[in-house]
Design a protein around this motif. Sequence first.
Motif, mmCIF file in Angstrom:
data_model
loop_
_atom_site.group_PDB
_atom_site.id
_atom_site.type_symbol
_atom_site.label_atom_id
_atom_site.label_comp_id
_atom_site.label_asym_id
_atom_site.label_seq_id
_atom_site.Cartn_x
_atom_site.Cartn_y
_atom_site.Cartn_z
ATOM 1 N N GLY A 1 15.513 5.835 -9.709
ATOM 2 C CA GLY A 1 14.425 5.762 -10.675
ATOM 3 C C GLY A 1 14.632 4.686 -11.734
ATOM 4 N N ASP A 2 13.847 4.799 -12.800
ATOM 5 C CA ASP A 2 13.751 3.728 -13.789
ATOM 6 C C ASP A 2 14.453 4.030 -15.103
ATOM 7 O OD1 ASP A 2 12.128 2.309 -11.987
ATOM 8 O OD2 ASP A 2 10.341 3.358 -12.703
ATOM 9 N N TYR A 3 15.232 5.112 -15.179
ATOM 10 C CA TYR A 3 15.895 5.465 -16.431
ATOM 11 C C TYR A 3 17.025 6.434 -16.140
ATOM 12 C CZ TYR A 3 12.607 9.292 -15.644
ATOM 13 O OH TYR A 3 11.887 10.308 -15.057
ATOM 14 N N LEU A 4 17.982 6.503 -17.046
ATOM 15 C CA LEU A 4 18.994 7.551 -17.031
ATOM 16 C C LEU A 4 18.494 8.681 -17.918
ATOM 17 C CD1 LEU A 4 22.324 5.513 -17.342
ATOM 18 C CD2 LEU A 4 21.055 6.151 -15.284
ATOM 19 N N GLN B 1 10.072 16.964 -12.931
ATOM 20 C CA GLN B 1 9.469 15.677 -12.632
ATOM 21 C C GLN B 1 10.302 14.536 -13.213
ATOM 22 O OE1 GLN B 1 7.340 16.772 -10.015
ATOM 23 N NE2 GLN B 1 6.466 14.835 -10.715
ATOM 24 N N LEU B 2 10.824 14.740 -14.409
ATOM 25 C CA LEU B 2 11.664 13.714 -15.024
ATOM 26 C C LEU B 2 12.953 13.523 -14.220
ATOM 27 C CD1 LEU B 2 11.124 14.732 -18.742
ATOM 28 C CD2 LEU B 2 10.524 12.518 -17.745
ATOM 29 N N ALA C 1 19.795 8.666 -12.643
ATOM 30 C CA ALA C 1 20.943 9.579 -12.676
ATOM 31 C C ALA C 1 20.862 10.411 -13.939
ATOM 32 C CB ALA C 1 22.265 8.811 -12.639
ATOM 33 N N LEU C 2 21.500 11.569 -13.906
ATOM 34 C CA LEU C 2 21.662 12.394 -15.092
ATOM 35 C C LEU C 2 22.911 11.942 -15.833
ATOM 36 C CD1 LEU C 2 20.566 15.219 -16.377
ATOM 37 C CD2 LEU C 2 22.703 16.100 -15.420
ATOM 38 N N CYS D 1 23.486 4.549 -6.123
ATOM 39 C CA CYS D 1 22.772 5.724 -6.624
ATOM 40 C C CYS D 1 22.117 6.492 -5.482
ATOM 41 C CB CYS D 1 21.720 5.298 -7.649
ATOM 42 S SG CYS D 1 22.412 4.651 -9.176
ATOM 43 N N TRP D 2 21.520 5.754 -4.551
ATOM 44 C CA TRP D 2 20.865 6.422 -3.424
ATOM 45 C C TRP D 2 21.894 7.191 -2.597
ATOM 46 C CZ3 TRP D 2 21.219 6.714 1.812
ATOM 47 C CH2 TRP D 2 20.135 7.261 2.485
#
Length: 211
Positions: free
Chosen positions: A47-50, A112-113, A119-120, A187-188
């Motif tokens: 995704g686009d953010y941590l 959803q986020l 990544a968390l 990440c994937w």
Amino acid sequence: KQSLDVIIAPSRFVRDRLVEGGFEAERVRVMPNAIPVAQYQPSPEPGDYLLFVGRLSYEKGLPALLAAAKQAPDVPVWLVGDGPLRAELEQQAAALANVRFLGSQPHDAVRQLLRGCRALVLPSTVPENCPLSVLEAFASGKPAIATCVGGVPELFEPEPTGLTVPPDDPAALATAMRQFWSDPDLCWHLGTQARIRAESRHDLADYVRQL
């Protein structure tokens, strides 16, 4: 103590503390926390953010996270949650264009986020046990960057499901954040492993059967 047949510990870390405190080792069973994994739709695409999800308080290591975000200004960091440090943290982050505070969110919005993040991030400075936020990220097909406190390292073994860093070390945290940001393939891969880990070790239905 003698009246208890079995004590369930959600991590080896807690088991060891109980044994050190005088409980008989054979009475303590380790059963990691669990969530209804099937209710989470995995999205291993980076995704686009941590994302941080949790209470905005000192023990969660948020000052270190903001310091790391300052060292990695190209990495967007979104924070979900509320707590006693929110006003202070927002003031500290006022000059950081890559940091965004979302406040408290309903559970569906958090899911959803999680699906939309890369990544968390769990930068805790005190011992965590078996944090549900990490399990929810894994179920969503997302890896995690977390500090080596309490039972947290157990969630990243034997196969890696993210990166671990020392607590209260903004430089190490920033390095891990930049690594995830610059390597979507990593990440994937780790996110795919994380979903497998959630299904095999942290599914609520399996937990109930074991119990």
